[in-house]
Motif scaffolding. Structure first.
Motif, PDB file in Angstrom:
ATOM      1  N   LYS A  97     -17.910   4.499   7.722  1.00 29.61           N
ATOM      2  CA  LYS A  97     -17.448   3.021   8.303  1.00 29.61           C
ATOM      3  C   LYS A  97     -15.804   3.117   8.745  1.00 29.61           C
ATOM      4  O   LYS A  97     -15.494   2.453   9.814  1.00 29.61           O
ATOM      5  N   GLU A  98     -14.937   3.583   7.730  1.00 31.68           N
ATOM      6  CA  GLU A  98     -13.779   3.408   7.750  1.00 31.68           C
ATOM      7  C   GLU A  98     -13.325   4.404   9.012  1.00 31.68           C
ATOM      8  O   GLU A  98     -12.427   4.083   9.744  1.00 31.68           O
ATOM      9  N   MET A  99     -14.034   5.249   9.017  1.00 34.17           N
ATOM     10  CA  MET A  99     -13.534   6.545   9.901  1.00 34.17           C
ATOM     11  C   MET A  99     -13.925   6.082  11.366  1.00 34.17           C
ATOM     12  O   MET A  99     -13.416   6.532  12.346  1.00 34.17           O
ATOM     13  N   GLN A 100     -14.660   5.049  11.570  1.00 37.45           N
ATOM     14  CA  GLN A 100     -14.984   4.554  12.837  1.00 37.45           C
ATOM     15  C   GLN A 100     -14.095   3.291  13.239  1.00 37.45           C
ATOM     16  O   GLN A 100     -13.901   3.158  14.607  1.00 37.45           O
ATOM     17  N   LYS A 101     -13.097   2.999  12.499  1.00 43.73           N
ATOM     18  CA  LYS A 101     -12.312   1.975  13.073  1.00 43.73           C
ATOM     19  C   LYS A 101     -11.010   2.379  13.904  1.00 43.73           C
ATOM     20  O   LYS A 101     -10.561   3.648  13.786  1.00 43.73           O
ATOM     21  N   PRO A 102     -10.730   1.801  14.915  1.00 38.28           N
ATOM     22  CA  PRO A 102      -9.816   1.956  15.808  1.00 38.28           C
ATOM     23  C   PRO A 102      -8.584   2.687  15.180  1.00 38.28           C
ATOM     24  O   PRO A 102      -7.870   3.534  15.607  1.00 38.28           O
ATOM     25  N   GLU A 103      -7.951   1.934  14.111  1.00 40.85           N
ATOM     26  CA  GLU A 103      -6.878   2.403  13.588  1.00 40.85           C
ATOM     27  C   GLU A 103      -6.965   3.704  13.026  1.00 40.85           C
ATOM     28  O   GLU A 103      -5.828   4.531  12.672  1.00 40.85           O
ATOM     29  N   CYS A 104      -8.057   3.987  12.420  1.00 39.81           N
ATOM     30  CA  CYS A 104      -8.203   5.349  11.885  1.00 39.81           C
ATOM     31  C   CYS A 104      -8.341   6.405  12.955  1.00 39.81           C
ATOM     32  O   CYS A 104      -7.792   7.086  12.915  1.00 39.81           O
ATOM     33  N   LYS A 105      -9.057   6.108  14.145  1.00 40.50           N
ATOM     34  CA  LYS A 105      -9.472   7.024  15.108  1.00 40.50           C
ATOM     35  C   LYS A 105      -7.977   7.120  15.873  1.00 40.50           C
ATOM     36  O   LYS A 105      -7.934   8.526  16.229  1.00 40.50           O
ATOM     37  N   SER A 106      -7.118   6.422  15.983  1.00 43.78           N
ATOM     38  CA  SER A 106      -5.925   6.669  16.753  1.00 43.78           C
ATOM     39  C   SER A 106      -4.817   7.040  15.859  1.00 43.78           C
ATOM     40  O   SER A 106      -3.599   7.505  16.382  1.00 43.78           O
ATOM     41  N   ALA A 107      -5.131   7.430  14.504  1.00 47.11           N
ATOM     42  CA  ALA A 107      -3.873   7.845  13.567  1.00 47.11           C
ATOM     43  C   ALA A 107      -3.686   9.331  13.854  1.00 47.11           C
ATOM     44  O   ALA A 107      -4.801  10.095  14.217  1.00 47.11           O
ATOM     45  N   TYR A 132      -4.023  -4.679 -14.105  1.00 46.75           N
ATOM     46  CA  TYR A 132      -2.626  -4.352 -14.296  1.00 46.75           C
ATOM     47  C   TYR A 132      -1.991  -3.801 -12.890  1.00 46.75           C
ATOM     48  O   TYR A 132      -0.830  -3.519 -12.885  1.00 46.75           O
ATOM     49  N   PHE A 133      -2.842  -3.946 -11.851  1.00 47.85           N
ATOM     50  CA  PHE A 133      -2.335  -3.295 -10.496  1.00 47.85           C
ATOM     51  C   PHE A 133      -3.096  -4.297  -9.386  1.00 47.85           C
ATOM     52  O   PHE A 133      -3.953  -5.152  -9.841  1.00 47.85           O
ATOM     53  N   SER A 134      -2.674  -4.131  -8.154  1.00 46.04           N
ATOM     54  CA  SER A 134      -3.120  -4.958  -7.193  1.00 46.04           C
ATOM     55  C   SER A 134      -3.639  -3.998  -6.068  1.00 46.04           C
ATOM     56  O   SER A 134      -3.003  -3.159  -5.481  1.00 46.04           O
ATOM     57  N   TYR A 135      -5.035  -4.264  -5.726  1.00 51.38           N
ATOM     58  CA  TYR A 135      -5.524  -3.466  -4.843  1.00 51.38           C
ATOM     59  C   TYR A 135      -6.080  -4.325  -3.406  1.00 51.38           C
ATOM     60  O   TYR A 135      -6.301  -5.464  -3.731  1.00 51.38           O
ATOM     61  N   PRO A 136      -5.659  -3.502  -2.343  1.00 55.35           N
ATOM     62  CA  PRO A 136      -5.970  -4.457  -0.957  1.00 55.35           C
ATOM     63  C   PRO A 136      -7.207  -5.204  -0.991  1.00 55.35           C
ATOM     64  O   PRO A 136      -7.453  -6.284  -0.580  1.00 55.35           O
ATOM     65  N   THR A 137      -8.213  -4.628  -1.598  1.00 56.63           N
ATOM     66  CA  THR A 137      -9.643  -5.391  -1.383  1.00 56.63           C
ATOM     67  C   THR A 137     -10.040  -5.321  -2.690  1.00 56.63           C
ATOM     68  O   THR A 137     -11.577  -5.295  -3.125  1.00 56.63           O
ATOM     69  N   ASN A 138      -9.507  -5.282  -3.856  1.00 54.57           N
ATOM     70  CA  ASN A 138      -9.823  -5.296  -5.338  1.00 54.57           C
ATOM     71  C   ASN A 138     -10.908  -4.353  -5.682  1.00 54.57           C
ATOM     72  O   ASN A 138     -11.623  -4.312  -6.603  1.00 54.57           O
ATOM     73  N   GLU A 139     -10.752  -3.042  -4.975  1.00 55.31           N
ATOM     74  CA  GLU A 139     -11.793  -1.767  -5.247  1.00 55.31           C
ATOM     75  C   GLU A 139     -10.657  -0.725  -5.612  1.00 55.31           C
ATOM     76  O   GLU A 139      -9.555  -0.717  -5.053  1.00 55.31           O
ATOM     77  N   TYR A 140     -11.002   0.319  -6.320  1.00 56.43           N
ATOM     78  CA  TYR A 140     -10.266   1.350  -6.703  1.00 56.43           C
ATOM     79  C   TYR A 140     -10.333   2.458  -5.480  1.00 56.43           C
ATOM     80  O   TYR A 140      -9.381   3.246  -5.480  1.00 56.43           O
ATOM     81  N   PHE A 141     -11.163   2.088  -4.389  1.00 54.43           N
ATOM     82  CA  PHE A 141     -11.281   2.889  -3.101  1.00 54.43           C
ATOM     83  C   PHE A 141     -10.711   2.001  -2.101  1.00 54.43           C
ATOM     84  O   PHE A 141     -11.370   0.977  -1.814  1.00 54.43           O
ATOM     85  N   PHE A 142      -9.822   2.396  -1.160  1.00 56.75           N
ATOM     86  CA  PHE A 142      -9.295   1.868  -0.003  1.00 56.75           C
ATOM     87  C   PHE A 142      -8.686   2.823   1.159  1.00 56.75           C
ATOM     88  O   PHE A 142      -8.340   3.912   0.424  1.00 56.75           O
ATOM     89  N   SER A 143      -8.165   2.133   1.853  1.00 56.88           N
ATOM     90  CA  SER A 143      -7.551   3.365   2.848  1.00 56.88           C
ATOM     91  C   SER A 143      -6.578   2.195   3.834  1.00 56.88           C
ATOM     92  O   SER A 143      -6.923   0.839   3.884  1.00 56.88           O
ATOM     93  N   PHE A 144      -5.671   2.803   4.269  1.00 61.14           N
ATOM     94  CA  PHE A 144      -4.678   1.905   5.145  1.00 61.14           C
ATOM     95  C   PHE A 144      -3.878   2.971   6.124  1.00 61.14           C
ATOM     96  O   PHE A 144      -3.898   4.023   5.856  1.00 61.14           O
ATOM     97  N   THR A 145      -3.442   2.287   7.126  1.00 54.49           N
ATOM     98  CA  THR A 145      -2.379   3.016   7.886  1.00 54.49           C
ATOM     99  C   THR A 145      -1.134   2.840   7.760  1.00 54.49           C
ATOM    100  O   THR A 145      -0.604   1.678   7.708  1.00 54.49           O
ATOM    101  N   LYS A 146      -0.105   3.769   7.675  1.00 57.30           N
ATOM    102  CA  LYS A 146       1.239   3.713   7.680  1.00 57.30           C
ATOM    103  C   LYS A 146       1.789   4.685   8.528  1.00 57.30           C
ATOM    104  O   LYS A 146       1.710   5.917   8.142  1.00 57.30           O
ATOM    105  N   GLY A 147       2.779   4.182   9.476  1.00 57.89           N
ATOM    106  CA  GLY A 147       3.504   5.108  10.388  1.00 57.89           C
ATOM    107  C   GLY A 147       2.180   5.686  11.085  1.00 57.89           C
ATOM    108  O   GLY A 147       1.047   5.170  11.442  1.00 57.89           O
ATOM    109  N   PRO A 148       2.391   7.138  11.329  1.00 57.65           N
ATOM    110  CA  PRO A 148       1.376   7.845  11.802  1.00 57.65           C
ATOM    111  C   PRO A 148       0.059   8.497  10.954  1.00 57.65           C
ATOM    112  O   PRO A 148      -0.801   9.157  11.627  1.00 57.65           O
TER     113      PRO A 148
END
Ligand SMILES: [Fe+2]
Length: 408
Positions: A296-306, A242-258
């Protein structure tokens, strides 16, 4: 609202009739809180007339795409008509060469949207009454009212959201809490325990999708994060449909604005081998899997630069007793929150709201929302820009009961 989900056909049809009547007569409405509280005025429909069971509700809105979800009562071929001034474009789902059809739960992605643009859309569905190999027969065609959505601009400099937690099968709480929320928001996060347990589709529609879709989710997306009650009941495995998840997992991350947002699924609150679970959960391994992923997520550039890193999780790693779920979250997640300097954790679960400042146990603040009974409910809002990230918690009387600011 009764604790247990009503599961009889009559109640379900009443809700269907009400949702359908609303769809046919109004566009953006804010009256849905009456749905579960006042059924006496509903028309009971006993036929199988093709109808929408929900307003459309949005998931995964980005600057150039969005998932539009909606449910019909009968199997059908359904699509979305959309455009900026007129509904000249059409989207349906294609998979393995098939146009998705003969289904009821729809998740249709609109692609190639312009950033920072308002779109109009409606959903359309054509019932399939017979599906023989060489003879497919369509039945009734239905259309929703017209709705709007606005794509965010590229490189947003500000982001805002509201957070609900521990609603526990009280659909009127969404409207009650939105009424006292005093700041605008781009999207909503359901931070767990929207239900007591998962019984059937009618419960999901009645207690979450109908109130949210009619109040705001036809226009703004929401994220459904599981708590320790979404893991229970015979319909638990169907919930994800009944929902749409970016990676079809209940856990995920994304960057929005800062802000870099991480959503963790904290699983059950008792040990996996507790009698209550009858041997059919395995959440320790699931939490460990997420901890490995988180690192692993925390190593990603988009996370490091947030500028800010915020974690959403139903069971907080502290201030929620000493049951296994809390202690295991503390063990597997908290060292990572320290290591990667998380700015803020937003949680629920305890039904006691509070802002827990950094301490000797945790260098990051933990904000816990209240619920689910009247007088104990809260809504939390978050706004972040380059200067500061500000969180406010409002109780259901409209009083601000918590605040935390992270400076940029
Ligand atoms: Fe709860």
């Amino acid at each position: 609202m009764e604790k247990n989900s009503k599961n009889n056909r009559r109640t379900f049809l009443k809700d269907v009739a009400k949702a359908s009547a609303l769809t046919a007569t109004v566009g953006l409405v804010s009256t849905s809180t009456a749905l579960a509280n006042n059924e006496s005025d509903l028309v009971v429909s006993n036929n199988n007339e093709h109808t929408f069971l929900t307003f459309p509700y949005l998931q995964n809105l980005t600057s150039n795409s969005v998932d539009v979800m909606f449910i019909t009562n009968n199997k059908a071929y359904s699509w979305v008509e959309f455009g900026i001034s007129n509904l000249t474009q059409k989207a349906h789902t294609v998979s393995d060469g098939f146009v998705t059809a003969y289904n009821r739960i729809n998740c249709i992605r609109l692609n190639n949207l312009e950033p920072n643009t308002t779109y109009k859309y409606k959903v359309v569905s054509k019932e399939i009454i017979e599906f023989k190999p060489y003879d497919l027969k369509y039945g009734t065609k239905i259309k929703s009212d017209e709705f709007t959505l606005k794509t965010p601009k590229l490189d947003e400099d500000e982001v805002s959201c509201v957070i609900f937690n521990d609603i526990h099968d009280r659909p009127y709480s969404f409207g009650d809490l939105l009424k006292v929320n005093n700041r605008p928001f781009d999207f909503a996060i359901m931070n767990g325990d929207m239900f007591d347990y998962e019984e059937d589709e009618a419960q999901i529609i009645r207690n979450l999708l109908t109130p949210c879709a009619s109040l705001f989710a036809n226009n703004k997306p929401f994220i459904m994060l599981r708590g320790n009650h979404e893991t229970r009941g015979k319909f638990r495995s169907e919930l994800k449909n009944y929902f749409s998840y970016p990676t079809n997992e209940y856990f995920f991350s994304f960057t929005k604005g800062p802000v870099h947002l991480t959503l963790l699924d904290t699983g059950e609150d008792k040990p996996d081998d507790d009698d209550e679970y009858s041997g059919i959960v395995d959440f320790d391994a699931f939490r460990v899997k997420q901890a490995l992923w988180f690192e692993k997520e925390m190593q990603k550039p988009e996370c490091k630069s947030a500028k800010y890193k915020v974690v959403f999780m139903h069971i907080p790693p502290y201030h929620s007793g000493d049951w296994h779920g809390t202690l295991h979250c503390r063990k597997v997640f908290s060292p990572l929150f320290e290591k990667y300097k998380i700015d803020l954790v937003i949680a629920g679960h305890t039904h006691r709201h509070g802002v827990h400042l950094p301490s000797k146990d945790h260098s990051y603040p933990i904000i816990i929302g209240g619920g689910p009974k009247k007088g104990n409910r809260t809504i939390t809002n978050l706004i972040a820009n380059k200067d500061k990230l500000e969180v406010k918690m409002i109780d259901d009387s409209g009083k601000q009961v918590g605040e935390y600011i992270v400076t940029g």
